[in-house]
Design a protein around this motif. Structure first.
Motif, short mmCIF file in Angstrom:
data_model
loop_
_atom_site.label_atom_id
_atom_site.label_comp_id
_atom_site.label_asym_id
_atom_site.label_seq_id
_atom_site.Cartn_x
_atom_site.Cartn_y
_atom_site.Cartn_z
N LEU A 122 0.81 -1.21 0.00
CA LEU A 122 0.00 0.00 0.00
C LEU A 122 0.85 1.26 0.00
O LEU A 122 1.81 1.37 0.77
CB LEU A 122 -0.89 0.04 1.25
CG LEU A 122 -1.75 -1.17 1.60
CD1 LEU A 122 -2.56 -0.87 2.85
CD2 LEU A 122 -2.66 -1.53 0.44
N ASP A 123 0.45 2.23 -0.83
CA ASP A 123 1.01 3.57 -0.72
C ASP A 123 0.33 4.25 0.48
O ASP A 123 -0.74 3.83 0.92
CB ASP A 123 0.75 4.34 -2.01
CG ASP A 123 1.47 5.68 -2.04
OD1 ASP A 123 2.43 5.86 -1.27
OD2 ASP A 123 1.07 6.55 -2.84
N ILE A 124 0.97 5.29 1.02
CA ILE A 124 0.38 6.02 2.15
C ILE A 124 -0.68 7.01 1.68
O ILE A 124 -1.84 6.96 2.10
CB ILE A 124 1.47 6.77 2.95
CG1 ILE A 124 2.25 5.79 3.82
CG2 ILE A 124 0.85 7.85 3.83
CD1 ILE A 124 1.51 5.32 5.05
N ARG A 125 -0.29 7.92 0.81
CA ARG A 125 -1.18 9.02 0.43
C ARG A 125 -1.97 8.66 -0.83
O ARG A 125 -1.46 8.73 -1.94
CB ARG A 125 -0.36 10.29 0.24
CG ARG A 125 0.32 10.72 1.53
CD ARG A 125 0.96 12.07 1.43
NE ARG A 125 1.63 12.43 2.67
CZ ARG A 125 2.27 13.57 2.88
NH1 ARG A 125 2.32 14.48 1.92
NH2 ARG A 125 2.86 13.82 4.04
N MET A 126 -3.22 8.27 -0.59
CA MET A 126 -4.14 7.93 -1.68
C MET A 126 -5.48 8.60 -1.42
O MET A 126 -5.83 8.85 -0.26
CB MET A 126 -4.34 6.40 -1.76
CG MET A 126 -3.09 5.60 -2.05
SD MET A 126 -3.43 3.82 -2.23
CE MET A 126 -3.79 3.38 -0.51
N LYS B 246 -0.98 -10.02 4.89
CA LYS B 246 0.17 -9.24 5.35
C LYS B 246 0.18 -7.91 4.62
O LYS B 246 0.07 -7.87 3.39
CB LYS B 246 1.48 -9.98 5.06
CG LYS B 246 1.52 -11.41 5.58
CD LYS B 246 1.43 -11.48 7.09
CE LYS B 246 1.58 -12.92 7.58
NZ LYS B 246 1.42 -13.03 9.04
N VAL B 247 0.30 -6.83 5.36
CA VAL B 247 0.29 -5.49 4.77
C VAL B 247 1.69 -4.89 4.85
O VAL B 247 2.30 -4.85 5.92
CB VAL B 247 -0.70 -4.57 5.49
CG1 VAL B 247 -0.64 -3.15 4.91
CG2 VAL B 247 -2.12 -5.12 5.39
N VAL B 248 2.18 -4.42 3.71
CA VAL B 248 3.47 -3.72 3.66
C VAL B 248 3.24 -2.34 3.07
O VAL B 248 2.64 -2.22 1.99
CB VAL B 248 4.51 -4.49 2.82
CG1 VAL B 248 5.81 -3.70 2.74
CG2 VAL B 248 4.76 -5.88 3.41
N ILE B 249 3.67 -1.32 3.78
CA ILE B 249 3.56 0.05 3.29
C ILE B 249 4.77 0.34 2.40
O ILE B 249 5.91 0.14 2.80
CB ILE B 249 3.52 1.06 4.46
CG1 ILE B 249 2.34 0.77 5.39
CG2 ILE B 249 3.46 2.49 3.93
CD1 ILE B 249 0.98 0.94 4.77
N LEU B 250 4.50 0.82 1.19
CA LEU B 250 5.57 1.17 0.25
C LEU B 250 5.31 2.61 -0.20
O LEU B 250 4.35 2.87 -0.92
CB LEU B 250 5.56 0.23 -0.96
CG LEU B 250 6.62 0.48 -2.03
CD1 LEU B 250 8.02 0.28 -1.47
CD2 LEU B 250 6.40 -0.44 -3.22
N THR B 251 6.15 3.54 0.24
CA THR B 251 5.84 4.95 0.04
C THR B 251 7.10 5.80 -0.05
O THR B 251 8.21 5.31 0.19
CB THR B 251 4.95 5.44 1.20
OG1 THR B 251 4.53 6.78 0.96
CG2 THR B 251 5.69 5.36 2.53
N ASP C 30 5.04 9.41 12.46
CA ASP C 30 3.64 9.18 12.82
C ASP C 30 2.99 8.16 11.90
O ASP C 30 2.27 7.26 12.34
CB ASP C 30 2.85 10.50 12.77
CG ASP C 30 3.25 11.45 13.89
OD1 ASP C 30 3.77 10.96 14.91
OD2 ASP C 30 3.04 12.66 13.74
N TYR C 31 3.24 8.30 10.60
CA TYR C 31 2.71 7.32 9.64
C TYR C 31 3.25 5.92 9.96
O TYR C 31 2.51 4.94 9.95
CB TYR C 31 3.13 7.68 8.22
CG TYR C 31 2.33 8.78 7.57
CD1 TYR C 31 0.94 8.77 7.60
CD2 TYR C 31 2.97 9.81 6.88
CE1 TYR C 31 0.21 9.78 6.98
CE2 TYR C 31 2.24 10.81 6.26
CZ TYR C 31 0.86 10.80 6.31
OH TYR C 31 0.15 11.78 5.70
N ILE C 32 4.55 5.85 10.22
CA ILE C 32 5.18 4.56 10.48
C ILE C 32 4.55 3.88 11.68
O ILE C 32 4.12 2.72 11.62
CB ILE C 32 6.70 4.73 10.72
CG1 ILE C 32 7.39 5.32 9.49
CG2 ILE C 32 7.34 3.39 11.09
CD1 ILE C 32 8.80 5.80 9.76
N LEU C 33 4.49 4.60 12.79
CA LEU C 33 3.96 4.02 14.02
C LEU C 33 2.49 3.65 13.89
O LEU C 33 2.07 2.59 14.36
CB LEU C 33 4.16 4.99 15.19
CG LEU C 33 5.60 5.11 15.70
CD1 LEU C 33 5.70 6.24 16.71
CD2 LEU C 33 6.07 3.80 16.32
#
Length: 216
Positions: free
Chosen positions: A53-57, A77-82, A88-91
């Protein structure tokens, strides 16, 4: 075969990520979603193993999408790719159950490895991200660390490492975050096991979690 969905509102980037991932014989990209809401609909239809998932959508960002995915489909399983490495986003993403957080400047082989390792249950964090989490986490875990330290007579460093073990950091990630060798990490963890009366990592994690919750 690991089934992956990619959610990114920039279609050309999503297609590029798909091309990279499908160079691996272990990965199949089953869907590309344009935002978090679209991602949830496609997960419901095809049940992938990993969601990138991207962060800003628009409509639903990656952090909220992580929360909803883990609530409705905890096995995914969710992996953030941004491009953003904001603490704050990370936590928030990790607290909602994300298995990792990667920056888009990652190379192709590392991205493939990250998806495979996330599927296997590992926490995926680059060194710089791990250090940010460690620094931010210290601000919110001070009380827990005090309870843990007193309960088992741990040193400051042992307490720090024990808390990271409870958050599913592996030895390599602990080594990178604390700037110590993996051998030193193993030695500390062996000592922690003895003080906790634990036979293995899973048992240690369970004991740590009970100890830090005892005063809440």
């Amino acid at each position: 075969m690991i089934k992956v969905i990619i959610a990114d509102d920039q279609k050309i980037l999503a297609e590029g990520i798909k091309t990279v991932l499908e160079t691996s014989k272990e990965i199949q990209v089953t869907d590309i979603a344009c935002d978090g809401e679209d991602c949830l609909l496609k997960i419901a239809a095809n049940r992938p193993d990993v969601a990138l998932l991207d962060i800003r959508m628009p409509n639903m960002n990656g952090v909220i999408a992580t929360r909803e995915i883990k609530r409705e489909y905890p096995q995914v399983k969710v992996v953030i790719l941004t491009t953003f490495d904001d603490s704050d986003y990370i936590l928030d993403a990790i607290n909602y159950g994300a298995s990792g957080y990667l920056l888009k400047d990652i190379n192709a082989s590392s991205l493939i490895d990250a998806v495979i390792n996330a599927y296997r249950g590992e926490l995926i964090l680059p060194t710089n991200i791990a250090k940010k989490i460690t620094a931010a986490a210290k601000m919110v875990t001070a009380g827990k660390e005090i309870r843990l330290k007193k309960a088992f007579q741990l040193s400051d460093r042992e307490t720090e490492i024990a808390m990271m073990v409870s958050e599913n950091f592996n030895n390599r990630q602990i080594s990178s975050a604390l700037d110590i060798s993996e051998g030193t990490v193993r030695n500390y963890i062996s000592g922690i096991y003895i003080k906790l009366g634990a036979a293995n990592r899973a048992q240690a994690k369970e004991i740590i979690e009970k100890a830090v919750k005892s005063g809440e």
